[in-house]
Design a protein around this motif. Structure first.
Motif, PDB file in Angstrom:
ATOM      1  N   GLU A 260      31.084  57.507  20.951  1.00  0.00           N
ATOM      2  CA  GLU A 260      30.396  56.393  20.295  1.00  0.00           C
ATOM      3  C   GLU A 260      28.947  56.727  19.993  1.00  0.00           C
ATOM      4  O   GLU A 260      28.402  56.346  18.966  1.00  0.00           O
ATOM      5  CB  GLU A 260      30.464  55.141  21.182  1.00  0.00           C
ATOM      6  CG  GLU A 260      29.879  53.886  20.537  1.00  0.00           C
ATOM      7  CD  GLU A 260      30.014  52.671  21.426  1.00  0.00           C
ATOM      8  OE1 GLU A 260      29.536  51.603  21.028  1.00  0.00           O
ATOM      9  OE2 GLU A 260      30.587  52.804  22.520  1.00  0.00           O
TER      10      GLU A 260
ATOM     11  N   LYS B 278      23.910  47.770  12.263  1.00  0.00           N
ATOM     12  CA  LYS B 278      24.806  47.725  13.427  1.00  0.00           C
ATOM     13  C   LYS B 278      24.049  48.096  14.703  1.00  0.00           C
ATOM     14  O   LYS B 278      24.276  47.521  15.761  1.00  0.00           O
ATOM     15  CB  LYS B 278      25.986  48.678  13.210  1.00  0.00           C
ATOM     16  CG  LYS B 278      27.002  48.193  12.185  1.00  0.00           C
ATOM     17  CD  LYS B 278      28.180  49.147  12.096  1.00  0.00           C
ATOM     18  CE  LYS B 278      29.217  48.639  11.094  1.00  0.00           C
ATOM     19  NZ  LYS B 278      30.378  49.555  10.987  1.00  0.00           N
ATOM     20  N   GLU B 279      23.171  49.083  14.579  1.00  0.00           N
ATOM     21  CA  GLU B 279      22.358  49.466  15.725  1.00  0.00           C
ATOM     22  C   GLU B 279      21.451  48.320  16.157  1.00  0.00           C
ATOM     23  O   GLU B 279      21.254  48.069  17.354  1.00  0.00           O
ATOM     24  CB  GLU B 279      21.536  50.699  15.377  1.00  0.00           C
ATOM     25  CG  GLU B 279      20.609  51.174  16.492  1.00  0.00           C
ATOM     26  CD  GLU B 279      21.366  51.642  17.725  1.00  0.00           C
ATOM     27  OE1 GLU B 279      20.788  51.595  18.821  1.00  0.00           O
ATOM     28  OE2 GLU B 279      22.539  52.047  17.576  1.00  0.00           O
TER      29      GLU B 279
ATOM     30  N   TRP C 101      22.079  45.134  15.744  1.00  0.00           N
ATOM     31  CA  TRP C 101      22.909  44.113  16.380  1.00  0.00           C
ATOM     32  C   TRP C 101      23.265  44.511  17.808  1.00  0.00           C
ATOM     33  O   TRP C 101      23.288  43.683  18.714  1.00  0.00           O
ATOM     34  CB  TRP C 101      24.166  43.883  15.558  1.00  0.00           C
ATOM     35  CG  TRP C 101      25.191  43.018  16.224  1.00  0.00           C
ATOM     36  CD1 TRP C 101      26.468  43.336  16.553  1.00  0.00           C
ATOM     37  CD2 TRP C 101      25.012  41.646  16.655  1.00  0.00           C
ATOM     38  NE1 TRP C 101      27.095  42.277  17.163  1.00  0.00           N
ATOM     39  CE2 TRP C 101      26.232  41.223  17.242  1.00  0.00           C
ATOM     40  CE3 TRP C 101      23.943  40.748  16.611  1.00  0.00           C
ATOM     41  CZ2 TRP C 101      26.407  39.959  17.766  1.00  0.00           C
ATOM     42  CZ3 TRP C 101      24.123  39.479  17.145  1.00  0.00           C
ATOM     43  CH2 TRP C 101      25.337  39.090  17.711  1.00  0.00           C
ATOM     44  N   ARG C 102      23.544  45.804  18.025  1.00  0.00           N
ATOM     45  CA  ARG C 102      23.824  46.279  19.378  1.00  0.00           C
ATOM     46  C   ARG C 102      22.615  46.052  20.286  1.00  0.00           C
ATOM     47  O   ARG C 102      22.757  45.631  21.436  1.00  0.00           O
ATOM     48  CB  ARG C 102      24.193  47.763  19.349  1.00  0.00           C
ATOM     49  CG  ARG C 102      25.559  48.068  18.769  1.00  0.00           C
ATOM     50  CD  ARG C 102      25.817  49.557  18.710  1.00  0.00           C
ATOM     51  NE  ARG C 102      25.653  50.184  20.014  1.00  0.00           N
ATOM     52  CZ  ARG C 102      25.738  51.489  20.225  1.00  0.00           C
ATOM     53  NH1 ARG C 102      25.961  52.308  19.207  1.00  0.00           N
ATOM     54  NH2 ARG C 102      25.587  51.986  21.433  1.00  0.00           N
ATOM     55  N   THR C 103      21.433  46.331  19.762  1.00  0.00           N
ATOM     56  CA  THR C 103      20.221  46.114  20.543  1.00  0.00           C
ATOM     57  C   THR C 103      19.991  44.631  20.805  1.00  0.00           C
ATOM     58  O   THR C 103      19.604  44.230  21.913  1.00  0.00           O
ATOM     59  CB  THR C 103      19.001  46.704  19.816  1.00  0.00           C
ATOM     60  OG1 THR C 103      19.240  48.088  19.530  1.00  0.00           O
ATOM     61  CG2 THR C 103      17.739  46.572  20.654  1.00  0.00           C
TER      62      THR C 103
ATOM     63  N   ARG D  78      22.245  42.261  21.018  1.00  0.00           N
ATOM     64  CA  ARG D  78      23.213  41.723  21.978  1.00  0.00           C
ATOM     65  C   ARG D  78      22.838  42.012  23.421  1.00  0.00           C
ATOM     66  O   ARG D  78      23.262  41.299  24.336  1.00  0.00           O
ATOM     67  CB  ARG D  78      24.606  42.302  21.695  1.00  0.00           C
ATOM     68  CG  ARG D  78      25.280  41.715  20.469  1.00  0.00           C
ATOM     69  CD  ARG D  78      26.699  42.235  20.357  1.00  0.00           C
ATOM     70  NE  ARG D  78      26.740  43.693  20.313  1.00  0.00           N
ATOM     71  CZ  ARG D  78      27.868  44.394  20.311  1.00  0.00           C
ATOM     72  NH1 ARG D  78      29.035  43.767  20.397  1.00  0.00           N
ATOM     73  NH2 ARG D  78      27.832  45.714  20.248  1.00  0.00           N
ATOM     74  N   LYS D  79      22.043  43.041  23.624  1.00  0.00           N
ATOM     75  CA  LYS D  79      21.631  43.383  24.981  1.00  0.00           C
ATOM     76  C   LYS D  79      20.501  42.483  25.486  1.00  0.00           C
ATOM     77  O   LYS D  79      20.192  42.495  26.682  1.00  0.00           O
ATOM     78  CB  LYS D  79      21.180  44.846  25.029  1.00  0.00           C
ATOM     79  CG  LYS D  79      22.290  45.843  24.715  1.00  0.00           C
ATOM     80  CD  LYS D  79      21.758  47.262  24.705  1.00  0.00           C
ATOM     81  CE  LYS D  79      22.841  48.266  24.332  1.00  0.00           C
ATOM     82  NZ  LYS D  79      22.319  49.655  24.280  1.00  0.00           N
TER      83      LYS D  79
END
Length: 301
Positions: free
Chosen positions: A18, A27-28, A30-32, A34-35
């Motif tokens: 991954e 997308k990166e 959004w990943r950040t 969500r954390k």
């Protein structure tokens, strides 16, 4: 007869992990995002009020105009969860319908500010010289006045109404986005891909809207989210002064103004509209802080 045996073993393609896969910046982000648990709380609060606004007709137990003088100033009860106001109107229903007005003003005013301010900021930053001088002086003039006083002056000239309050809020926020885009464009236009686009004869309009603007969207999204919170407060302030939404519109600031004389007799009529404003603004601020952390490369490790 002996021959050489060739090892024909199948080649197994290497599977990317991954972390090795190419991930788009969004997308990166959004990943950040969500954390960030606090930012998710803000997103949850904003989503809650948006759903209230969309489904107000199905959620509200009463119409926001329904009056029943015999039931005025009833404290919170099973029939009226948040109590009633001086006209016997259900406060919960008016708060639910009021979410439509506050969010509509916030999104509409900020959208107008972004469109106009971004256009002027791009022109100022890209062309510079006298274009930059004129536009920058316009921004300086608007910023010279306290924002709420300028909004009051604009509404006083146009006349008290929700639409004119929206226009005033949009105008006072134009310099914020204009100066933000100007500074961003001054940096982006020096990049090599912009120089290459000019070298192959690409027109300015295409450069601005296909290269400069897309690479300047991250700070605009963050500032826009925070500006919605400010716009909601400004709309409530204008409504409290009688310059925004007019009766019987269930605008939260106007509800506070109508209930200020009954703060001792019926404190719930002031408390619940006020807490609605506070929670909505808090939600947008938390969400904006999370977007800043996710979209700003300087905030990443």
């Amino acid at each position: 007869m002996s021959g050489q045996v060739t090892n024909i073993s199948p080649q197994i393609p290497k599977v990317q992990t991954e972390d090795e896969q190419v991930i788009s910046p969004w997308k990166e982000a959004w990943r950040t995002y969500r954390k960030n648990k606090v930012a998710l709380i803000g997103l949850g609060i904003v989503s809650f009020f948006i759903l209230l606004a969309i489904f107000a007709d199905f959620i509200a137990p009463y119409g926001f105009k329904e009056t029943e003088l015999a039931n005025k100033h009833i404290p919170p009860s099973a029939a009226h969860w948040l109590g009633t106001d001086e006209f016997g109107r259900d406060i919960l229903s008016r708060i639910i319908y009021g979410a439509r007005i506050s969010l509509w003003v916030g999104f509409s005013a900020v959208s107008g500010s972004i469109i106009v301010g971004s256009f002027l900021g791009i022109l100022a930053g890209y062309y510079g010289k006298w274009v930059d001088a004129i536009i920058s002086r316009m921004f300086d003039i608007l910023l010279a006045f306290p924002s709420i006083l300028l909004a009051i002056a604009i509404v006083a000239m146009l006349g008290p109404s929700l639409q004119n309050a929206l226009i005033a809020i949009a105008i006072i926020n134009i310099p914020t986005f204009g100066r933000l885009l100007r500074s961003r464009v001054l940096s982006v236009k020096e990049e090599e891909y912009i120089t290459a686009a000019k070298a192959i004869g690409m027109k300015d309009a295409r450069i601005l809207f296909h290269h400069v603007l897309p690479n300047s969207m991250a700070p605009i999204i963050v500032q826009g989210t925070l500006a919605i919170a400010t716009a909601i407060i400004e709309a409530a302030a204008l409504g409290f002064l009688g310059l925004g939404a007019q009766p019987p519109a269930p605008e939260w600031g106007k509800m506070l103004a109508d209930s200020k004389d009954f703060i001792i007799q019926a404190p719930w009529t002031v408390f619940f509209p006020g807490i609605s404003i506070m929670l909505t603004v808090l939600g947008f601020n938390l969400m904006g802080d999370g977007l800043r952390d996710a979209l700003d490369p300087r905030m990443k490790n």
